[in-house]
Design a protein around this motif. Structure first.
Motif, mmCIF file in Angstrom:
data_model
loop_
_atom_site.group_PDB
_atom_site.id
_atom_site.type_symbol
_atom_site.label_atom_id
_atom_site.label_comp_id
_atom_site.label_asym_id
_atom_site.label_seq_id
_atom_site.Cartn_x
_atom_site.Cartn_y
_atom_site.Cartn_z
ATOM 1 N N LYS A 160 105.551 54.526 45.582
ATOM 2 C CA LYS A 160 104.342 54.714 44.771
ATOM 3 C C LYS A 160 103.227 55.317 45.616
ATOM 4 O O LYS A 160 103.161 55.102 46.830
ATOM 5 N N GLY A 219 104.807 56.580 40.676
ATOM 6 C CA GLY A 219 105.834 55.845 41.396
ATOM 7 C C GLY A 219 107.201 55.881 40.748
ATOM 8 O O GLY A 219 107.385 56.404 39.644
ATOM 9 N N ASP A 235 109.251 48.744 37.179
ATOM 10 C CA ASP A 235 108.989 48.219 38.531
ATOM 11 C C ASP A 235 108.533 46.759 38.523
ATOM 12 O O ASP A 235 107.502 46.426 39.117
ATOM 13 N N SER A 286 108.232 48.195 43.631
ATOM 14 C CA SER A 286 108.638 49.566 43.310
ATOM 15 C C SER A 286 109.277 50.197 44.546
ATOM 16 O O SER A 286 109.026 49.775 45.683
ATOM 17 N N GLY A 315 110.293 53.089 39.941
ATOM 18 C CA GLY A 315 110.695 51.690 39.922
ATOM 19 C C GLY A 315 112.150 51.523 40.326
ATOM 20 O O GLY A 315 112.866 52.494 40.561
ATOM 21 N N TRP A 316 112.595 50.289 40.379
ATOM 22 C CA TRP A 316 113.978 50.009 40.804
ATOM 23 C C TRP A 316 114.915 49.734 39.627
ATOM 24 O O TRP A 316 116.135 49.715 39.795
ATOM 25 N N PHE A 329 105.170 55.963 35.881
ATOM 26 C CA PHE A 329 106.356 55.508 36.611
ATOM 27 C C PHE A 329 107.654 55.965 35.954
ATOM 28 O O PHE A 329 107.816 55.882 34.728
#
Length: 446
Positions: free
Chosen positions: A52, A61, A45, A49, A63-64, A41
């Motif tokens: 992903k 993926g 996340d 997320s 994440g934020w 990633f």
């Protein structure tokens, strides 16, 4: 607002590159030794997320939370009770991290650090191959130096010629400011007299105790106009680019710092300014306002290559590789020397510690790929160094446990490693939060 946005985008892109390359190092070494990677990633996340997708055994993926990234390697940590039960029954699958030899586990963990080092070297190598390097030899700084108020506080004066820093000759002027910053003494030629200035921590605090670590010395230059500001007194009275200012009233002027002094001296007065324009003497009577503002920008030493002889170094592809390695090493040495000064409280170097906010300020307000890649290479080698710290939750913490195992030939209990990792994560998180808070407070305190 646009400059803030541009800096933020550059920072985010730079961090994304560093994180992906670091985690790719772990990923590739894990794949090489047939260890499964469950997650790869960019950014964290928690809860959800942005994107992903599972390919093979790995979920890739984004994440934020843009504070880094991670790979989750199978069998590296005990995630639940099932893992503990499997471990207690000694049922370890051959694709798990824990099933591999100590040297393979070491290489998987070290892979992230290695890839950040390689990225830094690769970027510096490419920049040197494409652009080469331009230096101003110290011997060509013919008029000595011009100093700001901070340079004066450590004992330097306009016109000083720097002979040695720490008893060593510095071949290129570009390297002198940093040599002074991390040195203990400066030897100067002051109007024919050789003087040695000490650089104790009380003097260094003047250099570190400021908002920006900009240069406090520069080559002394003659006062030649580079640009005339529109609607200024200078434009009104017909001053032009490339005019050389020779005198104000009866005061002769040889250098830019002298011009600044006399402009300040004759505020709110009419002055007679004498200039050299293509070999002709021209005089103008001009009124200076209360700020002593003439309305011109003067040339700096970079604009005066007819006076200062620069050295341009070009590199072939193969020549640029060892020089790229040296560049990365020099950058790392400077960072380590700075870190050393942080622990000397009297230098006040700790004031220069910053978070993402401070790093963002280093990027230019207008997009510049040369500066972007130089800063990314610098951050990459610094990230590699920080990850070597033997703190659990950093790569260096895992490396420490593996090295203890290699020396003692006994595996450390995984529950102990897990507990130490949690403590290490808490410590690192607290340090990061403290740096962020400190970075914000600096805006109001200094």
């Amino acid at each position: 607002m646009s400059s803030i946005l541009i800096r933020s985008i550059q920072l985010l892109l730079s961090i994304s590159i560093l994180v992906v390359v670091h985690e790719l190092g772990h990923f590739i070494l894990a794949q090489l030794f047939k260890v499964r990677v469950e997650r790869f990633f960019l950014f964290f996340d928690p809860w959800f997320s942005i994107l992903k997708k599972k390919i093979g055994h790995t979920v890739y993926g984004i994440g934020w939370l843009p504070l880094g990234g991670y790979v989750k390697i199978s069998g590296m940590m005990m995630d639940d009770k099932d893992d503990k039960n499997i471990l207690s029954k000694k049922i370890i699958k051959n694709w798990e991290f824990r099933s591999k030899s100590a040297i393979k586990r070491f290489l998987i963990i070290f892979g992230g650090i290695l890839f950040n080092i390689l990225l830094s070297v690769l970027i510096f190598t490419f920049l040197l191959f494409k652009y080469g390097e331009t230096y101003l030899p110290t011997k060509n700084v013919k008029y000595g130096i011009e100093v700001d108020s901070l340079g004066e506080k450590i004992g330097l004066k306009n016109g000083d010629k720097i002979l040695f820093v720490n008893g060593k000759y510095v071949p290129y002027f570009n390297d002198i400011p940093r040599a002074i910053l991390f040195g203990n003494s400066i030897t100067v030629d002051r109007m024919g007299n050789v003087i040695q200035l000490s650089l104790n921590n009380n003097k260094k605090k003047f250099l570190f105790d400021r908002k920006e670590l900009n240069f406090f010395i520069k080559p002394r230059v003659p006062p030649i106009i580079n640009d005339v500001i529109k609607n200024s007194e200078a434009e009104k009275y017909g001053l032009r680019n490339n005019d050389e200012i020779l005198a104000i009233n009866s005061d002769f002027i040889l250098f830019s710092d002298q011009l600044k002094y006399f402009l300040s001296k004759y505020k709110n007065e009419n002055i007679l300014i004498s200039i050299n324009r293509n070999g002709k003497l021209i005089q103008k009577e001009i009124f200076l306002n209360s700020k002593g503002f003439l309305g011109v920008y003067l040339k700096n030493f970079m604009d005066l290559d007819q006076i200062f002889l620069f050295e341009k170094k070009s590199y072939s592809f193969f020549d640029s590789i060892p020089h790229g390695i040296k560049k990365a090493w020099d950058v790392l040495k400077n960072q380590i020397f700075f870190l050393k000064n942080v622990f000397h409280i009297e230098t006040k170097a700790y004031k220069q510690i910053g978070s993402f906010f401070s790093i963002a300020k280093e990027f230019p307000s207008k997009w510049n790929w040369d500066i972007f890649w130089t800063l990314t290479a610098t951050l990459s080698i610094w990230l590699a160094f920080l990850n070597l710290f033997p703190i659990p939750s950093l790569d260096g913490g895992y490396i420490l446990f593996i090295m203890i195992e290699m020396i003692t030939r006994k595996k450390i209990n995984e529950e102990i490693i897990e507990r130490c990792t949690i403590y290490g994560f808490v410590i690192i998180s607290l340090i990061m939060m403290s740096i962020i808070i400190w970075d914000i407070l600096k805006v109001f305190l200094y």
